[in-house]
Design a protein around this motif. Structure first.
Motif, PDB file in Angstrom:
ATOM      1  N   UNK A 225      55.628  39.177  46.306  1.00 41.15           N
ATOM      2  CA  UNK A 225      54.310  39.618  45.843  1.00 41.15           C
ATOM      3  C   UNK A 225      53.753  38.600  44.868  1.00 41.15           C
ATOM      4  N   UNK A 226      52.439  38.371  44.945  1.00 41.85           N
ATOM      5  CA  UNK A 226      51.786  37.395  44.069  1.00 41.85           C
ATOM      6  C   UNK A 226      50.536  38.008  43.470  1.00 41.85           C
ATOM      7  N   UNK A 227      50.244  37.612  42.220  1.00 42.58           N
ATOM      8  CA  UNK A 227      49.150  38.213  41.454  1.00 42.58           C
ATOM      9  C   UNK A 227      48.279  37.109  40.866  1.00 42.58           C
ATOM     10  N   UNK A 228      46.959  37.210  41.065  1.00 40.50           N
ATOM     11  CA  UNK A 228      46.041  36.231  40.503  1.00 40.50           C
ATOM     12  C   UNK A 228      44.616  36.500  40.939  1.00 40.50           C
ATOM     13  N   UNK A 229      43.683  35.682  40.427  1.00 43.20           N
ATOM     14  CA  UNK A 229      42.267  35.804  40.774  1.00 43.20           C
ATOM     15  C   UNK A 229      41.951  34.889  41.952  1.00 43.20           C
ATOM     16  N   UNK A 230      40.672  34.865  42.376  1.00 47.89           N
ATOM     17  CA  UNK A 230      40.279  34.115  43.572  1.00 47.89           C
ATOM     18  C   UNK A 230      39.062  33.242  43.304  1.00 47.89           C
ATOM     19  N   UNK A 231      39.121  32.415  42.266  1.00 47.37           N
ATOM     20  CA  UNK A 231      38.025  31.475  42.017  1.00 47.37           C
ATOM     21  C   UNK A 231      38.067  30.352  43.044  1.00 47.37           C
ATOM     22  N   UNK A 232      36.951  29.620  43.141  1.00 47.43           N
ATOM     23  CA  UNK A 232      36.877  28.483  44.061  1.00 47.43           C
ATOM     24  C   UNK A 232      37.967  27.471  43.724  1.00 47.43           C
ATOM     25  N   UNK A 251      45.162  40.917  44.112  1.00 49.31           N
ATOM     26  CA  UNK A 251      44.047  40.220  43.476  1.00 49.31           C
ATOM     27  C   UNK A 251      43.658  40.935  42.187  1.00 49.31           C
ATOM     28  N   UNK A 252      43.491  40.157  41.125  1.00 54.63           N
ATOM     29  CA  UNK A 252      43.061  40.696  39.836  1.00 54.63           C
ATOM     30  C   UNK A 252      41.806  39.943  39.413  1.00 54.63           C
ATOM     31  N   UNK A 253      40.652  40.549  39.626  1.00 59.88           N
ATOM     32  CA  UNK A 253      39.370  39.905  39.378  1.00 59.88           C
ATOM     33  C   UNK A 253      38.821  40.265  37.992  1.00 59.88           C
ATOM     34  N   UNK A 254      38.078  39.375  37.370  1.00 64.13           N
ATOM     35  CA  UNK A 254      37.553  39.659  36.032  1.00 64.13           C
ATOM     36  C   UNK A 254      36.313  40.536  36.016  1.00 64.13           C
ATOM     37  N   UNK A 255      35.586  40.634  37.150  1.00 59.67           N
ATOM     38  CA  UNK A 255      34.279  41.309  37.142  1.00 59.67           C
ATOM     39  C   UNK A 255      33.906  41.685  38.560  1.00 59.67           C
ATOM     40  N   UNK A 256      32.798  42.390  38.758  1.00 59.92           N
ATOM     41  CA  UNK A 256      32.347  42.728  40.104  1.00 59.92           C
ATOM     42  C   UNK A 256      32.145  41.481  40.970  1.00 59.92           C
ATOM     43  N   UNK A 257      32.312  41.635  42.281  1.00 59.69           N
ATOM     44  CA  UNK A 257      32.324  40.489  43.186  1.00 59.69           C
ATOM     45  C   UNK A 257      31.022  39.687  43.175  1.00 59.69           C
ATOM     46  N   UNK A 259      28.830  39.176  40.760  1.00 51.99           N
ATOM     47  CA  UNK A 259      28.774  38.329  39.567  1.00 51.99           C
ATOM     48  C   UNK A 259      29.816  37.226  39.642  1.00 51.99           C
ATOM     49  N   UNK A 260      30.994  37.540  40.175  1.00 50.80           N
ATOM     50  CA  UNK A 260      32.042  36.537  40.301  1.00 50.80           C
ATOM     51  C   UNK A 260      31.599  35.401  41.227  1.00 50.80           C
ATOM     52  N   UNK A 261      30.937  35.778  42.330  1.00 48.47           N
ATOM     53  CA  UNK A 261      30.436  34.753  43.251  1.00 48.47           C
ATOM     54  C   UNK A 261      29.420  33.849  42.562  1.00 48.47           C
ATOM     55  N   UNK A 262      28.599  34.454  41.716  1.00 50.70           N
ATOM     56  CA  UNK A 262      27.565  33.705  41.011  1.00 50.70           C
ATOM     57  C   UNK A 262      28.158  32.699  40.022  1.00 50.70           C
ATOM     58  N   UNK A 263      29.256  33.053  39.390  1.00 48.37           N
ATOM     59  CA  UNK A 263      29.820  32.193  38.333  1.00 48.37           C
ATOM     60  C   UNK A 263      30.965  31.312  38.808  1.00 48.37           C
ATOM     61  N   UNK A 264      31.746  31.783  39.788  1.00 45.76           N
ATOM     62  CA  UNK A 264      33.000  31.094  40.100  1.00 45.76           C
ATOM     63  C   UNK A 264      33.179  30.698  41.555  1.00 45.76           C
ATOM     64  N   UNK A 271      30.929  27.333  50.930  1.00 49.33           N
ATOM     65  CA  UNK A 271      32.013  27.661  51.857  1.00 49.33           C
ATOM     66  C   UNK A 271      33.100  28.524  51.202  1.00 49.33           C
ATOM     67  N   UNK A 272      33.085  28.571  49.846  1.00 46.88           N
ATOM     68  CA  UNK A 272      34.124  29.350  49.176  1.00 46.88           C
ATOM     69  C   UNK A 272      33.905  30.859  49.321  1.00 46.88           C
ATOM     70  N   UNK A 273      32.657  31.307  49.478  1.00 50.78           N
ATOM     71  CA  UNK A 273      32.381  32.745  49.532  1.00 50.78           C
ATOM     72  C   UNK A 273      33.017  33.411  50.745  1.00 50.78           C
ATOM     73  N   UNK A 274      32.826  32.908  51.976  1.00 47.31           N
ATOM     74  CA  UNK A 274      33.488  33.574  53.110  1.00 47.31           C
ATOM     75  C   UNK A 274      35.011  33.534  53.017  1.00 47.31           C
TER      76      UNK A 274
END
Length: 553
Positions: A225-232, A251-257, A259-264, A271-274
């Motif tokens: 098992x692995x734990x982390x966020x999904x930034x670009x 997946x452990x995200x800092x904020x709603x998706x 807003x996360x797409x907008x910042x990270x 291409x990172x969004x899909x």
């Protein structure tokens, strides 16, 4: 059966809640089955393992007596081998070995069903050999047991914890158990790649090199098992390789998706969004530590990263395995509240294994905004408390309550040298903010113990008054309260903390998952946070689970 709820709590590590359920259901006097009678032994064994020296031996012998009652009545090998184990821990080695020999004889005449029954049959054989002072035979029997139910990691973890307990009691080495441990937990993180604002993609050779380096790390150890966020960049590359290797992705995200797409995500190439969306759909679990759609700064991302680390360690502890970290990092330090360097430093400070994939991207930047509240935001532990039954007090009883109950609670903190950063009261309500988690846990457990020690009857107060405390850990904003003329604490995480207390059982301390995780990571030897059933939840609460906090004796 009634005992199932208690057993489920015990298996999840919720000792305090299991003991309450055991007595609530009247199981202490139930002799209808071996499973029910053995529950008392299980509870006493768990309590013994939290003690040391004479206190451990005393509780172990009490557990042995409870297990022996079930063994004498039903002759089951489960209660029998646990009788032997607890006798050994309690210092009765000769009697323990005599019982272990009887269990071995019983096992020779039994034919277990395939799967979990066959596993426990052979694991019991191994445990008997261990108690009899034959570790080589125990090791071989355990090697024979594992393939009989190869993916039942919860059962494997239970066996390994039992073996470690016995080996330590016999002053024998435990390193050979490592070969039987379930797959490891992993925390992962890495830099975002800003190649001219996403206009310049990573070359295929660079991508291949990174993927190959990640594959080599994953091949070097058994990860489950692995734990982390999904930034670009690094996060997504690592997560994709984790899934390719069959590792469960949490997946452990800092904020709603959005807003996360907008910042990270979007600023570094569309291409990172899909790729992000595919990973979210494939993940075993997804947590978002904040539901605030307006702010995702380095405090929020740092909080999410800490939570991911904590969850990896909790997972490892639950399954009697180890937690490691993998980072894609350029090796440079960063003086920030978040970032790969900070994650690497935090993990290194824990003394845990770290795998670094060095990568010097053309530019490594943070796209997180410099928020106007930056200097007033901080990670804090927050407690809310109230007294069940306070609203039914007569006004003539209020002076007694304030002087002798609230007065005792206040004196308890003062005498312990505990000073919150902020405190507010209203009626029977308390709100306290602390800079350090351990101080908050200390305050909560001392307040609860003090309240339970008050002789309410002698004060002429109802005996069913009970203190309930809810706690949370997360970013909060310090602002001047115009009504009070002093600083107060505000924000989504303060609201989350306030919503825990109403669902807390009277006489208990319930804490959020971030609080439990962070406390377990840094102070596991002092306090224990035990998972609660999913049914204990506020409909307006964050998506995280709740835990029961108690001090370890």
């Amino acid at each position: 059966m009634h005992h199932n709820s208690t057993l489920t709590l015990l298996r999840s590590g919720a000792l305090e809640q299991a003991e309450k359920e055991f007595f609530r259901l009247g199981l202490d006097g139930d002799t209808s089955s071996e499973d029910v009678m053995a529950l008392k032994g299980r509870i006493l064994k768990a309590k013994a393992l939290e003690r040391s020296g004479k206190a451990r031996q005393k509780l172990a012998l009490q557990a042995a007596t409870a297990y022996e009652a079930a063994y004498t009545r039903f002759g089951g090998t489960f209660s029998g081998i646990n009788t032997a184990a607890m006798l050994l821990i309690g210092g009765e080695a000769a009697k323990a070995q005599s019982t272990a020999k009887a269990i071995q004889a019983a096992l020779k005449s039994s034919a277990p069903n395939p799967g979990v029954d066959a596993y426990y049959h052979m694991a019991t054989v191994a445990e008997a050999w261990l108690i009899l002072g034959e570790p080589a035979r125990a090791q071989q029997a355990l090697a024979d047991a594992m393939p009989l139910d190869p993916h039942n990691y919860e059962a494997h973890a239970s066996t390994l914890k039992q073996f470690e307990m016995l080996l330590r009691a016999m002053d024998q080495p435990i390193h050979w158990l490592d070969a039987f441990r379930p797959p490891k937990a992993l925390h992962f993180a890495g830099h975002i790649f800003d190649l001219e604002g996403g206009k310049l993609p990573l070359s295929p050779s660079v991508v291949y090199g990174l993927e190959k380096a990640v594959d080599d790390v994953l091949a070097s150890g058994s990860y489950g098992s692995a734990f982390g966020a999904l930034a670009a960049g690094s996060d997504i590359i690592i997560a994709e390789r984790l899934l390719a290797h069959g590792v469960d992705l949490h997946v452990v995200q800092p904020c709603p998706d959005a807003l996360f797409a907008e910042t990270s995500l979007n600023p570094f190439g569309h291409e990172w969004v899909p790729r992000f969306e595919r990973l979210i759909k494939s993940a075993t679990s997804v947590r978002r530590v904040s539901d605030d759609p307006s702010l995702c700064d380095d405090f929020t991302t740092g909080f999410a990263s800490e939570t991911a680390m904590d969850l990896a360690v909790l997972h490892a502890d639950r399954f009697a395995t180890t937690a490691e970290q993998m980072v894609i990092w350029n090796g440079e330090s960063e003086q920030k509240h978040s970032g790969t360097a900070r994650d690497a430093d935090l993990w290194a400070d824990l003394g845990r294994t770290q795998k670094v994939v060095y990568f010097d991207a053309p530019r490594v930047v943070s796209n997180l905004p410099e928020h106007q509240l930056r200097d007033r935001r901080s990670l804090n532990a927050m407690l809310f408390a109230d007294v069940r039954g306070f609203g039914k007090l007569y006004e003539s009883q209020l002076p007694t309550f304030v002087e002798h109950v609230f007065g005792a609670l206040s004196a308890c903190l003062t005498e312990s040298g505990i000073s919150p950063q902020h405190i507010n009261t209203w009626g029977d309500g308390l709100f306290m903010v602390f800079e350090h988690l351990a101080t908050a846990a200390e305050a909560a457990t001392r307040l609860q113990a003090k309240f339970q020690g008050v002789n309410l009857s002698a004060l002429g107060l109802p005996e069913d008054l009970a203190l309930r405390i809810g706690a949370h850990y997360g970013p909060a904003v310090r602002l001047k309260d115009p009504f009070l003329g002093a600083d107060g604490y505000f924000g989504h995480e303060v609201t989350a903390a306030a919503r825990i207390e109403p669902v807390t059982s009277p006489g208990s301390i319930f804490v959020s998952e971030p609080f439990a995780c962070a406390l377990a990571l840094r102070h596991s030897g002092e306090f224990r946070c035990e998972p609660l059933p999913q049914s204990v939840k506020s409909k307006n609460l964050h998506s995280f689970n709740l835990y029961s906090l108690r001090r370890i004796h």
